[in-house]
Design a protein around this motif. Structure first.
Motif, PDB file in Angstrom:
ATOM      1  N   PHE A 151     -46.717 -23.729-117.457  1.00 50.46           N
ATOM      2  CA  PHE A 151     -46.037 -24.560-116.441  1.00 50.46           C
ATOM      3  C   PHE A 151     -44.868 -25.337-117.329  1.00 50.46           C
ATOM      4  CE2 PHE A 151     -48.819 -25.472-112.881  1.00 50.46           C
ATOM      5  CZ  PHE A 151     -47.962 -25.337-111.979  1.00 50.46           C
ATOM      6  N   GLU A 152     -45.431 -25.364-118.800  1.00 57.91           N
ATOM      7  CA  GLU A 152     -44.104 -25.054-120.122  1.00 57.91           C
ATOM      8  C   GLU A 152     -43.048 -23.985-119.627  1.00 57.91           C
ATOM      9  OE1 GLU A 152     -43.745 -27.423-122.525  1.00 57.91           O
ATOM     10  OE2 GLU A 152     -41.769 -26.210-123.216  1.00 57.91           O
ATOM     11  N   ASN A 153     -43.055 -22.581-119.507  1.00 54.55           N
ATOM     12  CA  ASN A 153     -41.840 -21.913-119.047  1.00 54.55           C
ATOM     13  C   ASN A 153     -41.543 -22.310-117.604  1.00 54.55           C
ATOM     14  OD1 ASN A 153     -42.130 -20.286-121.474  1.00 54.55           O
ATOM     15  ND2 ASN A 153     -43.926 -19.148-120.100  1.00 54.55           N
ATOM     16  N   PHE A 154     -42.095 -23.142-116.318  1.00 52.73           N
ATOM     17  CA  PHE A 154     -41.838 -22.822-115.578  1.00 52.73           C
ATOM     18  C   PHE A 154     -40.689 -24.446-115.358  1.00 52.73           C
ATOM     19  CE2 PHE A 154     -45.536 -21.245-113.176  1.00 52.73           C
ATOM     20  CZ  PHE A 154     -45.583 -20.575-113.799  1.00 52.73           C
ATOM     21  N   ALA A 155     -41.020 -25.259-115.675  1.00 48.73           N
ATOM     22  CA  ALA A 155     -40.365 -26.235-116.478  1.00 48.73           C
ATOM     23  C   ALA A 155     -38.991 -25.815-117.195  1.00 48.73           C
ATOM     24  CB  ALA A 155     -41.137 -27.361-117.037  1.00 48.73           C
ATOM     25  N   ARG A 156     -38.645 -24.987-118.056  1.00 42.15           N
ATOM     26  CA  ARG A 156     -37.823 -24.633-118.901  1.00 42.15           C
ATOM     27  C   ARG A 156     -37.256 -23.100-117.631  1.00 42.15           C
ATOM     28  NH1 ARG A 156     -39.240 -23.453-124.950  1.00 42.15           N
ATOM     29  NH2 ARG A 156     -40.444 -24.991-124.727  1.00 42.15           N
ATOM     30  N   ILE A 157     -38.073 -23.047-117.045  1.00 42.66           N
ATOM     31  CA  ILE A 157     -36.919 -22.620-116.104  1.00 42.66           C
ATOM     32  C   ILE A 157     -35.514 -23.268-114.888  1.00 42.66           C
ATOM     33  CG2 ILE A 157     -36.594 -20.433-113.565  1.00 42.66           C
ATOM     34  CD1 ILE A 157     -39.441 -19.764-113.920  1.00 42.66           C
ATOM     35  N   ASP A 158     -36.680 -24.516-114.741  1.00 40.86           N
ATOM     36  CA  ASP A 158     -36.090 -25.416-114.212  1.00 40.86           C
ATOM     37  C   ASP A 158     -35.075 -25.906-114.795  1.00 40.86           C
ATOM     38  OD1 ASP A 158     -36.271 -27.592-111.915  1.00 40.86           O
ATOM     39  OD2 ASP A 158     -36.412 -28.708-113.360  1.00 40.86           O
ATOM     40  N   PHE A 210     -34.259 -21.403-106.042  1.00 39.78           N
ATOM     41  CA  PHE A 210     -35.093 -22.166-107.484  1.00 39.78           C
ATOM     42  C   PHE A 210     -34.991 -23.658-107.428  1.00 39.78           C
ATOM     43  CE2 PHE A 210     -35.590 -17.705-108.002  1.00 39.78           C
ATOM     44  CZ  PHE A 210     -37.190 -17.736-107.300  1.00 39.78           C
ATOM     45  N   SER A 211     -33.087 -24.069-106.797  1.00 43.93           N
ATOM     46  CA  SER A 211     -33.278 -25.658-107.749  1.00 43.93           C
ATOM     47  C   SER A 211     -32.366 -26.268-106.281  1.00 43.93           C
ATOM     48  CB  SER A 211     -32.339 -24.839-108.484  1.00 43.93           C
ATOM     49  OG  SER A 211     -31.159 -24.306-108.686  1.00 43.93           O
ATOM     50  N   ASP A 212     -32.002 -25.521-105.234  1.00 45.54           N
ATOM     51  CA  ASP A 212     -31.056 -25.718-104.585  1.00 45.54           C
ATOM     52  C   ASP A 212     -31.779 -26.880-102.927  1.00 45.54           C
ATOM     53  OD1 ASP A 212     -29.486 -26.297-101.632  1.00 45.54           O
ATOM     54  OD2 ASP A 212     -28.188 -24.395-103.229  1.00 45.54           O
ATOM     55  N   ASP A 213     -31.719 -27.606-103.346  1.00 47.52           N
ATOM     56  CA  ASP A 213     -32.279 -28.697-101.487  1.00 47.52           C
ATOM     57  C   ASP A 213     -31.491 -28.306-100.283  1.00 47.52           C
ATOM     58  OD1 ASP A 213     -34.052 -30.832-102.745  1.00 47.52           O
ATOM     59  OD2 ASP A 213     -32.483 -31.872-104.179  1.00 47.52           O
ATOM     60  N   GLN A 214     -30.963 -28.008-100.402  1.00 48.50           N
ATOM     61  CA  GLN A 214     -30.481 -27.490 -99.398  1.00 48.50           C
ATOM     62  C   GLN A 214     -31.265 -26.631 -98.541  1.00 48.50           C
ATOM     63  OE1 GLN A 214     -28.191 -29.129 -97.008  1.00 48.50           O
ATOM     64  NE2 GLN A 214     -28.798 -26.792 -95.695  1.00 48.50           N
TER      65      GLN A 214
END
Ligand code: FES
Ligand code: FE
Length: 454
Positions: A386-393, A21-25
Motif C-alpha cells: 500500500f505504500e506503493n499503491f499510495a505513491r501511484i495515486d 486510476f484517478s478519474d471519478d467520471q
C-alpha cells in the motif's frame, strides 16, 4: 489501451490510460458498466451460522445488510429505509429478527418485508400498501459458502459467471477435505489508491516481489525450510503458471521445482507435498481430491488471483512470523475485496479462511501469519504494497502524468503454453509476466467499451 507491434505477429505493447486510476467520471461509468452486470463477493456463510445473524457490507457504492433470514436463506438488503432513506442498521454485525428505523420507526423483517408502520391505520391513506415499501433486495447466491450478490437481474447464474475459475476454487477448497470457515472477525480498512491497483496486483504480479517485498525474503519467512531435501528435489526453484479466463478471473500458481528443470512433473500419491500443512494430513488430503486436483495442489507454494471485478485471494506458506523462528511452515488462505470509495480511495475487507478439519492450534497459527502479513496491520506485505499503491495515486493525476499510459507488456508473447496443465483455461508458464493483468483489463475494457482494446 493500445497494443502495437515490433513485428505484426509479435505485439510488444499493452497499455492502459492512467486516468482509469484517478478519474471519478470513469468510476461512475465503472459502477454502471463493470460492477452492475457482475457478481461481487460479500462474505461467507460461516459468518452467519444462526437465524438472524447479519453483517453490514458494501455492494459497490451502496450499504447492504447481509442476513440469515428466518427461512435459513441469505438475504442481501439495501441498508436504507424505504420511507425517507435513513440508514437502517448501524451495528456492523449482530443478530436480529427485525430492523427498526431510528427516524419514524418503520420496521422490517430480516427478509426485507416492511412489517410495521406506526399510525398506519389512522394516518395513512386507505390504499397504503406496506408491501410496496419492502427493502430493495439484491440477488444473492452462495457457491461453496462464498456469498455473492448483484443488483442485476440479467447477470448469469453465479456458477456460470465463475466459469473456468470454478475448477480452481473447487481444487483449492477440496485440497483439505472441502469444508472451510472464516476464522476470526474480518478486517476492514480504507486505503489510498484506485480499487483496480490492488486488484490487478493480486491477479498476477510476481514482478514486485523482489523489490517491494525484499525485506520478507531477507528475513527468510518464505519457505526456507523447503530446502531441507524432503520434497524430493535438489536445488529449488519456483515455477509460476498463469491462467486468465475470458470472464476476467485470474489464477497464478507457483510450484516448487528442481532448479534448471522448468517442468511440472506428474506426482503420484506417494510423491505429493501439500506445503504448509502437517505431513500426517497429506494422505487424507490426497483422498479428498481428484487426480487432477492433486496435480494442481501438490508442490504448490503460492497461489493467488482475482475474481473479476474486485475480489482477490492469496494462499501461501510462511516459515515463521517475525521474531518467532520455531514455527513450522504454515499456509494461510486470505480472501479480500477492493471496493471503490471514490476513484482514489478503496475499502479493503479481509477474511481468513481455515479448513474446518484442522486443529485449533493450526488455525490460530494460520490466522496469525495472515494477520501479520496480508491484513490491515500486515507489517511486511500489506504495508509494503500500500505504500506503493499510495505513491501511484500521488503521482499519476497531474496534468502531464495522467497523459502517460500504464504499461502492462511484461512477458507479452513470451509465455510457454501448458496444454497438459490439469486445470481448464489457457495456462502458460512464465514466472514474471503481466499475462493475467492483461486478461483482467481486456475484460474490463470490453465492459467499458473502451476503443482500441487488444
Ligand atoms: Fe425510516 Fe422514516 S425514514 S421511518
Ligand atoms: Fe505484494
Amino acid at each position: 489501451m493500445t497494443d502495437t507491434g515490433r513485428a505484426p505477429s509479435a505485439p510488444q505493447r499493452f497499455r492502459l490510460d492512467r486516468r482509469a486510476f484517478s478519474d471519478d467520471q470513469i468510476l461512475a461509468e465503472e459502477i454502471s458498466r463493470v460492477f452492475r452486470p457482475t457478481w461481487q463477493l460479500l462474505g461467507f456463510a460461516t459468518e452467519l451460522p444462526d437465524i438472524g445473524d447479519y453483517v453490514l457490507r458494501r455492494l459497490v457504492d451502496d450499504g447492504v445488510i447481509v442476513v440469515r433470514n428466518e427461512e435459513g436463506g441469505i438475504s442481501v438488503l439495501l441498508n436504507s429505509c424505504s420511507h425517507r432513506g435513513t440508514q437502517l442498521c448501524r451495528a456492523t454485525f449482530g443478530n436480529s429478527a427485525h430492523f427498526r428505523c431510528s427516524y419514524h420507526g418503520w420496521t422490517y423483517a430480516n427478509d426485507g418485508r416492511l412489517v410495521g408502520v406506526p399510525s398506519v391505520r389512522k394516518n395513512y391513506p386507505a390504499n397504503f400498501e406496506k408491501s410496496e415499501f419492502d427493502l430493495r433486495r439484491a440477488r444473492a447466491e452462495i457457491y461453496r459458502g462464498f456469498i455473492f450478490a448483484t443488483w442485476s437481474e440479467d447477470a448469469p447464474p453465479l456458477p456460470e459467471y465463475l466459469g473456468e475459475f470454478r475448477w480452481y476454487l473447487d481444487a483449492m477448497l477440496d485440497l483439505t477435505g472441502g469444508e472451510w470457515e472464516v476464522y476470526g472477525p474480518p478486517q476492514r480498512s480504507a486505503v489510498k489508491g484506485n480499487w483496480k491497483i490492488s486488484t490487478d496486483n493480486f491477479a498476477g504480479d510476481g514482478y514486485h516481489m523482489g523489490t517491494t517485498h525484499q525485506a520478507a525474503f531477507e528475513q527468510s519467512i518464505y519457505g526456507s525450510s523447503l530446502a531441507d531435501g524432503t520434497l524430493g528435489v535438489g536445488e529449488l526453484d519456483l515455477m509460476a503458471v498463469n491462467i486468465s479466463t475470458p470472464q476476467g478471473h485470474a489464477v497464478r500458481a507457483g510450484y516448487v521445482i528442481e532448479k534448471g528443470d522448468p517442468r511440472l512433473p506428474e506426482r503420484s500419491p506417494d510423491e505429493v507435498a501439500y506445503l504448509g500443512y502437517p505431513r500426517e494430513e497429506w494422505p487424507r488430503f490426497t483422498e479428498s481430491q481428484t487426480y487432477e486436483q492433486m496435480q494442481f495442489n501438490s508442490h504448490c507454494e503460492v497461489v493467488h488471483g482475482t475474481v473479476f471485478p474486485n475480489a482477490a485471494f492469496l494462499s501461501v506458506s510462511h516459515d515463521h512470523a517475525v521474531g518467532r523462528t520455531d514455527d513450522p511452515l504454515t499456509k494461510y488462505f486470505v480472501w479480500r475485496t477492493h471496493t471503490p470509495l471514490d476513484a482514489r480511495h478503496t475499502e479493503c475487507t479481509y477474511w481468513t479462511l481455515v479448513p474446518t478439519s484442522m486443529s485449533e492450534e493450526w488455525k490460530q497459527r494460520s490466522y496469525a501469519f495472515q494477520a501479520r502479513s496480508q491484513s490491515a496491520g500486515g507489517i511486511l506485505f500489506e504495508m509494503d504494497d500500500f505504500e506503493n499503491f499510495a505513491r501511484i495515486d500521488a503521482a499519476i493525476s497531474g496534468s502531464v502524468a495522467d497523459t502517460a499510459p500504464a504499461d502492462l507488456s511484461l512477458g507479452l508473447g513470451l509465455g510457454t503454453p501448458l496444454p497438459d496443465f490439469p486445470g481448464p483455461g489457457a495456462a502458460e508458464h512464465l514466472t514474471l509476466s503481466e499475462h493475467n493483468q492483461r486478461g483482467y483489463y481486456r475484460r474490463w475494457s470490453e465492459l467499458m467499451e473502451t476503443p482500441g482494446v487488444n
